[in-house]
Design a protein around this motif. Structure first.
Motif, mmCIF file in Angstrom:
data_model
loop_
_atom_site.group_PDB
_atom_site.id
_atom_site.type_symbol
_atom_site.label_atom_id
_atom_site.label_comp_id
_atom_site.label_asym_id
_atom_site.label_seq_id
_atom_site.Cartn_x
_atom_site.Cartn_y
_atom_site.Cartn_z
ATOM 1 N N LEU A 133 0.821 -1.209 0.000
ATOM 2 C CA LEU A 133 0.000 0.000 0.000
ATOM 3 C C LEU A 133 0.856 1.261 0.000
ATOM 4 C CD1 LEU A 133 -2.806 -1.060 2.495
ATOM 5 C CD2 LEU A 133 -3.138 -0.419 0.109
ATOM 6 N N ALA A 134 1.968 1.222 0.719
ATOM 7 C CA ALA A 134 2.803 2.419 0.831
ATOM 8 C C ALA A 134 3.665 2.648 -0.401
ATOM 9 C CB ALA A 134 3.689 2.309 2.076
ATOM 10 N N SER A 135 4.141 1.561 -1.019
ATOM 11 C CA SER A 135 5.121 1.683 -2.087
ATOM 12 C C SER A 135 4.645 2.458 -3.310
ATOM 13 C CB SER A 135 5.601 0.286 -2.495
ATOM 14 O OG SER A 135 6.619 0.365 -3.467
ATOM 15 N N PRO A 136 3.408 2.247 -3.819
ATOM 16 C CA PRO A 136 3.005 3.009 -5.018
ATOM 17 C C PRO A 136 2.806 4.494 -4.756
ATOM 18 C CG PRO A 136 1.606 1.064 -4.690
ATOM 19 C CD PRO A 136 2.385 1.262 -3.443
ATOM 20 N N LEU A 137 2.634 4.883 -3.487
ATOM 21 C CA LEU A 137 2.289 6.265 -3.174
ATOM 22 C C LEU A 137 3.471 7.213 -3.245
ATOM 23 C CD1 LEU A 137 -0.192 5.790 -0.195
ATOM 24 C CD2 LEU A 137 -0.707 6.649 -2.470
ATOM 25 N N ILE A 138 4.620 6.757 -2.822
ATOM 26 C CA ILE A 138 5.739 7.694 -2.723
ATOM 27 C C ILE A 138 7.045 6.938 -2.914
ATOM 28 C CG2 ILE A 138 6.208 7.514 -0.241
ATOM 29 C CD1 ILE A 138 5.810 10.844 -2.117
ATOM 30 N N ASP A 139 8.001 7.596 -3.509
ATOM 31 C CA ASP A 139 9.382 7.140 -3.602
ATOM 32 C C ASP A 139 10.215 8.408 -3.733
ATOM 33 O OD1 ASP A 139 9.317 7.944 -6.323
ATOM 34 O OD2 ASP A 139 8.606 5.964 -6.925
ATOM 35 N N PRO A 140 11.528 8.321 -3.686
ATOM 36 C CA PRO A 140 12.327 9.558 -3.725
ATOM 37 C C PRO A 140 12.031 10.473 -4.904
ATOM 38 C CG PRO A 140 13.687 7.728 -2.991
ATOM 39 C CD PRO A 140 12.366 7.134 -3.378
ATOM 40 N N PRO A 141 11.945 9.978 -6.150
ATOM 41 C CA PRO A 141 11.624 10.902 -7.249
ATOM 42 C C PRO A 141 10.238 11.527 -7.119
ATOM 43 C CG PRO A 141 12.576 8.875 -8.098
ATOM 44 C CD PRO A 141 12.280 8.638 -6.661
ATOM 45 N N LEU A 167 0.522 1.276 7.442
ATOM 46 C CA LEU A 167 0.291 0.764 8.799
ATOM 47 C C LEU A 167 -1.155 0.318 8.979
ATOM 48 C CD1 LEU A 167 2.297 3.376 10.908
ATOM 49 C CD2 LEU A 167 2.890 0.980 10.511
ATOM 50 N N PHE A 168 -2.087 1.131 8.494
ATOM 51 C CA PHE A 168 -3.503 0.773 8.594
ATOM 52 C C PHE A 168 -3.769 -0.560 7.894
ATOM 53 C CE2 PHE A 168 -7.419 0.896 5.960
ATOM 54 C CZ PHE A 168 -8.341 0.628 6.961
ATOM 55 N N GLY A 169 -3.266 -0.691 6.666
ATOM 56 C CA GLY A 169 -3.492 -1.927 5.918
ATOM 57 C C GLY A 169 -2.844 -3.128 6.576
ATOM 58 N N VAL A 309 -2.745 3.919 -5.700
ATOM 59 C CA VAL A 309 -3.049 2.576 -5.215
ATOM 60 C C VAL A 309 -3.774 1.766 -6.281
ATOM 61 C CG1 VAL A 309 -4.408 1.270 -3.528
ATOM 62 C CG2 VAL A 309 -3.067 3.240 -2.796
ATOM 63 N N SER A 310 -4.636 2.438 -7.057
ATOM 64 C CA SER A 310 -5.466 1.712 -8.021
ATOM 65 C C SER A 310 -4.987 1.877 -9.456
ATOM 66 C CB SER A 310 -6.918 2.195 -7.928
ATOM 67 O OG SER A 310 -7.013 3.566 -8.274
ATOM 68 N N SER A 311 -3.753 2.328 -9.640
ATOM 69 C CA SER A 311 -3.237 2.445 -11.001
ATOM 70 C C SER A 311 -3.163 1.064 -11.650
ATOM 71 C CB SER A 311 -1.843 3.091 -10.993
ATOM 72 O OG SER A 311 -0.918 2.243 -10.348
ATOM 73 N N ILE A 312 -3.173 1.036 -12.959
ATOM 74 C CA ILE A 312 -3.194 -0.241 -13.673
ATOM 75 C C ILE A 312 -2.013 -1.141 -13.289
ATOM 76 C CG2 ILE A 312 -3.124 -1.310 -15.953
ATOM 77 C CD1 ILE A 312 -5.773 0.024 -15.232
ATOM 78 N N THR A 329 -9.772 -6.608 -0.874
ATOM 79 C CA THR A 329 -9.399 -5.939 0.371
ATOM 80 C C THR A 329 -8.383 -4.834 0.116
ATOM 81 O OG1 THR A 329 -9.772 -8.014 1.567
ATOM 82 C CG2 THR A 329 -8.516 -6.300 2.707
ATOM 83 N N TYR A 330 -7.403 -5.121 -0.725
ATOM 84 C CA TYR A 330 -6.394 -4.127 -1.099
ATOM 85 C C TYR A 330 -7.046 -2.897 -1.722
ATOM 86 C CZ TYR A 330 -2.793 -2.040 -4.127
ATOM 87 O OH TYR A 330 -1.968 -1.172 -4.792
ATOM 88 N N LEU A 331 -7.956 -3.120 -2.670
ATOM 89 C CA LEU A 331 -8.605 -2.024 -3.363
ATOM 90 C C LEU A 331 -9.499 -1.222 -2.417
ATOM 91 C CD1 LEU A 331 -8.543 -0.967 -6.250
ATOM 92 C CD2 LEU A 331 -10.623 -2.265 -6.711
ATOM 93 N N GLY A 332 -10.244 -1.927 -1.569
ATOM 94 C CA GLY A 332 -11.116 -1.241 -0.618
ATOM 95 C C GLY A 332 -10.339 -0.380 0.358
ATOM 96 N N MET A 333 -9.215 -0.900 0.852
ATOM 97 C CA MET A 333 -8.398 -0.115 1.781
ATOM 98 C C MET A 333 -7.786 1.090 1.078
ATOM 99 S SD MET A 333 -6.467 -2.846 4.295
ATOM 100 C CE MET A 333 -5.709 -3.752 2.945
ATOM 101 N N GLY A 334 -7.412 0.906 -0.186
ATOM 102 C CA GLY A 334 -6.821 2.017 -0.917
ATOM 103 C C GLY A 334 -7.796 3.156 -1.126
ATOM 104 N N VAL A 335 -9.023 2.847 -1.551
ATOM 105 C CA VAL A 335 -10.013 3.891 -1.826
ATOM 106 C C VAL A 335 -10.487 4.546 -0.535
ATOM 107 C CG1 VAL A 335 -12.288 4.366 -2.804
ATOM 108 C CG2 VAL A 335 -10.752 2.785 -3.960
ATOM 109 N N SER A 336 -10.818 3.742 0.470
ATOM 110 C CA SER A 336 -11.256 4.318 1.743
ATOM 111 C C SER A 336 -10.133 5.129 2.381
ATOM 112 C CB SER A 336 -11.722 3.211 2.691
ATOM 113 O OG SER A 336 -10.673 2.288 2.959
ATOM 114 N N GLY A 337 -8.915 4.628 2.277
ATOM 115 C CA GLY A 337 -7.779 5.377 2.808
ATOM 116 C C GLY A 337 -7.571 6.685 2.083
ATOM 117 N N ALA A 338 -7.835 6.711 0.771
ATOM 118 C CA ALA A 338 -7.707 7.951 -0.003
ATOM 119 C C ALA A 338 -8.710 8.994 0.466
ATOM 120 C CB ALA A 338 -7.903 7.665 -1.486
ATOM 121 N N ILE A 339 -9.948 8.574 0.697
ATOM 122 C CA ILE A 339 -10.983 9.514 1.144
ATOM 123 C C ILE A 339 -10.661 10.052 2.531
ATOM 124 C CG2 ILE A 339 -13.426 9.735 1.739
ATOM 125 C CD1 ILE A 339 -13.999 7.625 -0.423
ATOM 126 N N VAL A 340 -10.281 9.166 3.448
ATOM 127 C CA VAL A 340 -9.921 9.609 4.805
ATOM 128 C C VAL A 340 -8.704 10.525 4.766
ATOM 129 C CG1 VAL A 340 -9.123 8.836 7.066
ATOM 130 C CG2 VAL A 340 -10.952 7.585 5.902
#
Length: 348
Positions: A133-141, A167-169, A309-312, A329-340
């Motif tokens: 869950l964390a990896s697609p969101l951010i990296d150094p670039p 952590l939530f996931g 999180v939901s990119s192809i 579960t992965y997709l649900g946590m990603g979308v709900s986490g995005a809204i929160v």
């Protein structure tokens, strides 16, 4: 690369394939968009060019530093440190996986064999999900490009959200597994021999002085050139699109869709961001343009998180390895986490 066929039918399809591939590149799209502006609205051509060039020049310093950092991490083999996060107690693994997920220099495609290897080696799904869950969101670039386009507050906020979502996931999955869920998360037939050729190696050590080894110096140069061109072509397209957005899309249209206060614009941004997302390098400049047109900061953050999180590539990675219930579960946590995340970022 496949060998070029010697028969008479070989060259034509090969040339056609190359031509079609070239037409789909970000460089070509950028040029075609600018040509269209020059033909259809020549009076505004200079403004579009100036906006895109100025924005790209401003972000250039971040691009250079990001490429140098990414090349260094790859040349030293620093990604092996991430694999060590998945050793020890499960709670410790979840915390380290969420943290390293935001630091690891993996794109959505590179993370597939890494994740497959971790699961095959017996790493708990909770820690793997935290990293995933964390990896697609951010990296150094991405961190530096986001800072250049949207400011450091937004970039740091996204990094914090990446770790928090991981952590939530991780702990959510840990709780479900404690109740008997996800006993066998991998799809049938997924084994280390088929998925993990580029997986983690726990016994490897980073070589911080990479310049002492010719092979690692070559790796650094190759990564610098490939990543530099990759970021440059996508950001050039992003800033051309942003210039088009700012000059031609009415501000009130954006404001009606994702502007205003409350939860609804943030939820709409998350749902729109899922199918519309391009990649983590194109999104920040486009969101900068949308925010100038009336998009709220919370909606922009929600769009970025849901889209990453939901990119192809990210969804393909999950679907290719794990069973449908894990994917859902992965997709649900990603979308709900995005809204929160959008709501909290808006409040802060």
């Amino acid at each position: 690369m496949a060998d070029i066929s010697q028969n008479s039918s070989g060259p034509a399809p090969k040339a056609s394939g190359v031509s079609l591939a070239w037409l789909k590149t970000p460089w070509t799209l950028s040029v075609l968009i600018l040509i269209a502006v020059a033909i259809l609205d020549p009076g505004n051509f200079q403004a579009v060019i100036s906006f895109a060039a100025g924005a790209l020049a401003h972000t250039g310093q971040y691009i250079l530093f990001a490429v140098l950092l990414l090349s260094y991490l790859k040349a030293t083999g620093a990604e092996t440190m991430v694999a060590r996060a998945f050793v020890g107690r499960e709670t410790r693994m979840i915390f380290l996986a969420a943290l390293f997920g935001g630091l690891a220099p993996f794109c959505s495609c590179e993370v597939i064999p890494f994740i497959a290897g971790l699961l095959a080696l017996g790493a708990p799904l909770s820690a793997v999900m935290a990293f995933w869950l964390a990896s697609p969101l951010i990296d150094p670039p991405t961190l530096l490009i986001t800072a250049g386009a949207l400011g450091w507050d937004f970039a740091i906020g996204k990094a914090v959200i990446a770790v928090a979502l991981g952590l939530f996931g991780g702990f959510f999955i840990k709780t479900l597994m404690g109740q008997g869920a996800f006993a066998n998360p991998l799809k049938q037939g997924k084994s280390c021999s088929s998925c993990c050729s580029a997986g983690p190696k726990l016994d490897d050590k980073p070589h911080w002085k990479f310049w002492q080894e010719p092979a690692r110096r070559l790796k650094f140069r190759e990564e610098f050139v490939s990543n530099g061109l990759f970021l440059l072509k996508w950001l050039a397209l992003a800033y051309v699109l942003e210039a088009i957005l700012v000059n031609y899309v009415p501000a009130d249209l954006i404001a009606q869709a994702v502007g205003g206060e409350g939860v609804l614009p943030i939820a709409v941004a998350a749902l729109v961001g899922m199918p519309a997302y391009l990649n983590s390098y194109v999104a920040p400049p486009l969101l900068a343009g949308l925010m100038e047109q009336g998009m709220t900061a919370g909606a922009a953050m929600s769009f970025m998180v849901a889209g990453a999180v939901s990119s192809i590539p990210a969804m393909a990675a999950v679907w290719s390895l794990v069973k449908p219930q894990v994917f859902a579960t992965y997709l649900g946590m990603g979308v709900s986490g995005a809204i929160v995340s959008g709501i909290l970022f808006q409040l802060i």
